[in-house]
Design an enzyme around this catalytic site. Sequence first.
Site, PDB file in Angstrom:
ATOM      1  N   GLU A   1       0.585  -1.198  -0.021  1.00 14.97           N
ATOM      2  CA  GLU A   1      -0.075   0.021  -0.166  1.00 14.97           C
ATOM      3  C   GLU A   1       0.857   1.177  -0.011  1.00 14.97           C
ATOM      4  O   GLU A   1       0.399   2.397  -0.409  1.00 14.97           O
ATOM      5  CB  GLU A   1      -0.987   0.159   1.136  1.00 14.97           C
ATOM      6  CG  GLU A   1      -1.994  -0.928   1.038  1.00 14.97           C
ATOM      7  CD  GLU A   1      -1.635  -2.356   1.622  1.00 14.97           C
ATOM      8  OE1 GLU A   1      -0.391  -2.466   1.857  1.00 14.97           O
ATOM      9  OE2 GLU A   1      -2.353  -3.305   1.902  1.00 14.97           O
TER      10      GLU A   1
ATOM     11  N   PHE B   1     -10.667  -6.887  14.832  1.00 16.48           N
ATOM     12  CA  PHE B   1      -9.686  -7.522  14.094  1.00 16.48           C
ATOM     13  C   PHE B   1      -9.508  -6.470  12.760  1.00 16.48           C
ATOM     14  O   PHE B   1     -10.338  -5.933  12.175  1.00 16.48           O
ATOM     15  CB  PHE B   1     -10.189  -8.653  13.219  1.00 16.48           C
ATOM     16  CG  PHE B   1      -9.259  -9.230  12.218  1.00 16.48           C
ATOM     17  CD1 PHE B   1      -8.123  -9.736  12.829  1.00 16.48           C
ATOM     18  CD2 PHE B   1      -9.669  -9.368  11.023  1.00 16.48           C
ATOM     19  CE1 PHE B   1      -7.112 -10.154  11.769  1.00 16.48           C
ATOM     20  CE2 PHE B   1      -8.401  -9.859   9.855  1.00 16.48           C
ATOM     21  CZ  PHE B   1      -7.442 -10.033  10.521  1.00 16.48           C
ATOM     22  N   GLN B   2      -8.132  -5.974  12.854  1.00 14.41           N
ATOM     23  CA  GLN B   2      -7.728  -4.985  11.625  1.00 14.41           C
ATOM     24  C   GLN B   2      -8.389  -3.823  11.824  1.00 14.41           C
ATOM     25  O   GLN B   2      -8.654  -2.987  10.679  1.00 14.41           O
ATOM     26  CB  GLN B   2      -7.853  -5.681  10.284  1.00 14.41           C
ATOM     27  CG  GLN B   2      -6.937  -6.923  10.038  1.00 14.41           C
ATOM     28  CD  GLN B   2      -7.012  -7.281   8.604  1.00 14.41           C
ATOM     29  OE1 GLN B   2      -7.992  -6.788   7.761  1.00 14.41           O
ATOM     30  NE2 GLN B   2      -5.936  -7.756   8.266  1.00 14.41           N
TER      31      GLN B   2
ATOM     32  N   LYS C   1     -17.418  -0.467   7.227  1.00 15.23           N
ATOM     33  CA  LYS C   1     -17.693  -1.365   6.371  1.00 15.23           C
ATOM     34  C   LYS C   1     -19.288  -1.255   6.083  1.00 15.23           C
ATOM     35  O   LYS C   1     -19.856  -1.429   5.142  1.00 15.23           O
ATOM     36  CB  LYS C   1     -17.266  -2.834   6.923  1.00 15.23           C
ATOM     37  CG  LYS C   1     -17.619  -3.957   5.769  1.00 15.23           C
ATOM     38  CD  LYS C   1     -16.818  -5.304   6.204  1.00 15.23           C
ATOM     39  CE  LYS C   1     -17.122  -6.113   5.450  1.00 15.23           C
ATOM     40  NZ  LYS C   1     -16.526  -7.662   5.451  1.00 15.23           N
TER      41      LYS C   1
ATOM     42  N   MET D   1      24.758   8.236  -0.143  1.00 18.63           N
ATOM     43  CA  MET D   1      24.547   9.737   0.693  1.00 18.63           C
ATOM     44  C   MET D   1      25.097   9.411   2.012  1.00 18.63           C
ATOM     45  O   MET D   1      25.722  10.390   2.541  1.00 18.63           O
ATOM     46  CB  MET D   1      23.163  10.196   0.510  1.00 18.63           C
ATOM     47  CG  MET D   1      22.915  11.503   1.035  1.00 18.63           C
ATOM     48  SD  MET D   1      24.367  12.659  -0.109  1.00 18.63           S
ATOM     49  CE  MET D   1      23.249  13.258  -1.306  1.00 18.63           C
TER      50      MET D   1
HETATM   51  C1  LIG Z   1      13.033   5.562   4.217  1.00 21.97           C
HETATM   52  C2  LIG Z   1      14.404   6.154   4.399  1.00 21.97           C
HETATM   53  N1  LIG Z   1      15.241   5.421   5.287  1.00 21.97           N
HETATM   54  C3  LIG Z   1      16.456   6.313   5.411  1.00 21.97           C
HETATM   55  C4  LIG Z   1      16.775   7.197   4.700  1.00 21.97           C
HETATM   56  C5  LIG Z   1      18.238   7.994   4.898  1.00 21.97           C
HETATM   57  N2  LIG Z   1      18.964   8.014   3.592  1.00 21.97           N
HETATM   58  C6  LIG Z   1      19.068   9.120   2.905  1.00 21.97           C
HETATM   59  S1  LIG Z   1      19.885   8.872   1.387  1.00 21.97           S
HETATM   60  C7  LIG Z   1      20.299   7.326   1.866  1.00 21.97           C
HETATM   61  C8  LIG Z   1      21.120   6.399   0.968  1.00 21.97           C
HETATM   62  C9  LIG Z   1      20.465   6.182  -0.012  1.00 21.97           C
HETATM   63  O1  LIG Z   1      21.199   4.887  -0.668  1.00 21.97           O
HETATM   64  P1  LIG Z   1      20.995   4.668  -2.339  1.00 21.97           P
HETATM   65  O2  LIG Z   1      19.513   4.397  -2.633  1.00 21.97           O
HETATM   66  O3  LIG Z   1      21.798   3.281  -2.662  1.00 21.97           O
HETATM   67  O4  LIG Z   1      21.325   6.033  -3.323  1.00 21.97           O
HETATM   68  P2  LIG Z   1      22.753   6.573  -3.385  1.00 21.97           P
HETATM   69  O5  LIG Z   1      23.001   7.637  -2.103  1.00 21.97           O
HETATM   70  O6  LIG Z   1      23.770   5.510  -3.093  1.00 21.97           O
HETATM   71  O7  LIG Z   1      22.660   7.095  -4.732  1.00 21.97           O
HETATM   72  C10 LIG Z   1      19.464   6.842   3.191  1.00 21.97           C
HETATM   73  C11 LIG Z   1      19.899   5.799   3.867  1.00 21.97           C
HETATM   74  C12 LIG Z   1      15.859   7.782   3.735  1.00 21.97           C
HETATM   75  N3  LIG Z   1      16.160   9.221   3.306  1.00 21.97           N
HETATM   76  N4  LIG Z   1      14.627   7.146   3.673  1.00 21.97           N
END
Ligand SMILES: Cc1ncc(C[n+]2csc(CCOP(=O)(O)OP(=O)(O)O)c2C)c(N)n1
Lengths: 569, 183
Positions: free
Chosen positions: A49, A111-112, A161, A474
């Site tokens: 979802e 439930f749910q 529902k 990043m």
């Molecule tokens: C749902 C979520 N969890 C954690 C983060 C923290 N976060 C920001 S950028 C990143 C790394 C992203 O890695 P990747 O998808 O391999 O992209 P890259 O930076 O390597 O291009 C993370 C973990 C986030 N932005 N969103």
Amino acid sequence: MTLTGAQILWEALVREGVTDVFGYPGGAILPAYDAMLGYPIRHILVRHEQGATHMADGYARASGKVGVAIATSGPGATNMVTGIATAMMDSSPIVCITGQVGSKLIGSDAFQETDITGITLPITKHNYLVTRADDVAPAVREAFAVARSGRPGPVLVDITKDAQQGTCENVDWDAAEPHLTETYDDALPGDGTAAEAIEFINQAERPLILAGHGVMLSGAEREIAALAERGHMPIAVTLLGIGGVAASHPLNLGMMGMHGEAWVNHAIQEADLLIALGMRFDDRVTGNLKTYAPTARKIHVDIDRAELNKNVRVDVAIAKDLRTALQEWIPAVAQRDRGAWLARIDAIKGDAAVRDIQNLPDNGHLYAAHVINDLWRLTSGNAVVVSDVGQHQMWEAQYYKHDRSRSLITSGGLGTMGFALPAAIGAKVARPDAEVWVVVGDGGFQMTMAELATIAQENLDVNIAIINNGYLGMVRQWQEFFYEKRYAATPLLNPNFAKLAEAFGIRAATVTKRSDVAGAVEAARCQNRAALIDFQVEQEDSVYPMVPAGADLHKMIRRPSPIVETAAD
Amino acid sequence: MVHTFAVYVENKPGVLNRVASLFRRRAFNIESLTVGHTETPGVSRMTVVVDTDEYGARRLEAHLYKLVPVRRVEDITTAPSISRDLALIKVAATGEARTQVMQLVDVYRARIVDVSPESLVIETTGTEDKIDSLLEVLRPYGVIEMVRTGRVAMARGNVPSRRAQMRVRSGSDGRGDVSDCSV
Ligand SMILES: Cc1ncc(C[n+]2csc(CCOP(=O)(O)OP(=O)(O)O)c2C)c(N)n1
Ligand SMILES: [Mg+2]
């Protein structure tokens, strides 16, 4: 005519112009699903979802229409939370429909059963709990009005529902007309006026327009270009503002902020007037507020009055629809030559070009920037690109030159990894004729890759470019810069993405050399079905320039220069 | 600075929660919040007291307007206005002390509304200052229990609203959770 609540729901959606919905069924929403078959609605069955909400969001951003997601109660509804919060932060109009347990059971931990209106209260513009068939039509109608009006955003309608199963004799569709509190067309005492704004603009020697997402949301693309041209004023864009002004427009300097262009950030710091239009001075674009644009007077126009004087105190604050405001200003803005200021910005650019990865010697290594730049050239800049979150998102923003409005779709405010793949599905459904590319990291792709099955089942022509650096890049970059290269929990052991795609019946390729980029992209483009390319890029590259979080905007970490370090830093 | 807002809301389920949640979410501290019926059926009125600067007050007002069931917001901080708080105070009072407490009640134009052998219940209405000061003088006798309503306020005379006339939406049938309650 007697209709059930479930039928009223679909009838109301059709009356709102809905043709496509993204959803996943379950017990509490089953009456609605059953009734759906009698209405001209395309239902896209998602795999989670969260995906449905991002698809509705991508649909809305690509088309400007309201996107619709539907789910069952409990876990179905809670899975929507991330997508709703994402849409809220980025002002994206979506309506989420959820089933709820029978009204007699509410509060009993049936439930749910989940209090989804309580959970989503702070991340929706508004939400409704509908417990009677009679209330379905007014709630749905008002939900769409709220989602679209003023600053757009998500609305949730939770329908029990028994409300779906109950009947209503004569639905009075006109009586269900929503009455919403007036928007801020009327100025309040203390508001800035157009006359003040125009006076500031005409007096300014070094004005800079800051253009945000609001440019597209209010349909002010033409007006903002006209304003800039008339006053000979440069424009800087936010991440979500990309596309609102053509990248090729000579007055468009490019992106501002944490990973913005160095000259843009310097220009902000040297400007004597900032004209902030449909943007909200997010911390990622201002850096340290105490040293932000110290010599500039500031004008701020936003339809959301609550954004005015929030992060940055301004001299003229105007709560108004941007397009309306600009139409009022333009004839009164003096035509001026601000060549000296533009020349100054050109001078600031200085050594930027030699630090640009595009000008580094091509040693055969595959850099993400090369991939994006090639993708831009090969698609003639005409694709709708949906990027995820991370380094690749910033490289996309830097190297794909977006000339068209709504051609970049990305999660800005919430920074939701896993957004891109489902949002691209939504974009493709909204605009079947557009060439849609997903640009996604190896990390984020794995968050929502189950939606590959949705692509396959719906036979959608979505092209996927995984920028595979083997890291949560990043985060790794922050560890490199600020945590002495201690790479805690950032290296990724990845599956074979090409084989994975093939398991879903999606054509795939793996690219490790720059010379293979064009061939793979062209192959993906010339078939009208989905394709995935795993671009295995330099693992420890970083995004430059970078304003460390909270640092002064002009104190950027620059890509080490291959020639000389200059005094500009 | 302490700001007082009069907020007119549709009397619908969850509206109190929406308003309270907004303050929490935007990190404003509510000093007091009261709710009650108004002269218009289906519309309730909240009096909200918040400590914030002028910018914060403007932003808060804008946020309140974004809530769908909110019809009208007035910042009556600087408008000439009347504000009242009501308190019930149960004081230990026997023998000699009882007479002294009754004299104080007189001075403050408060009322004794319940008498028991060990204690008195005093009702008082007024500005917060007046009630605070009454409490101060009663404390030495032993305050057993106290409850206050929080501030309700109203602008004096004919203060023109900065907003268009409040509209009541269809569907505001008065069923709801904010009949008479305070936070
Ligand atoms: C749902 C979520 N969890 C954690 C983060 C923290 N976060 C920001 S950028 C990143 C790394 C992203 O890695 P990747 O998808 O391999 O992209 P890259 O930076 O390597 O291009 C993370 C973990 C986030 N932005 N969103
Ligand atoms: Mg990565």
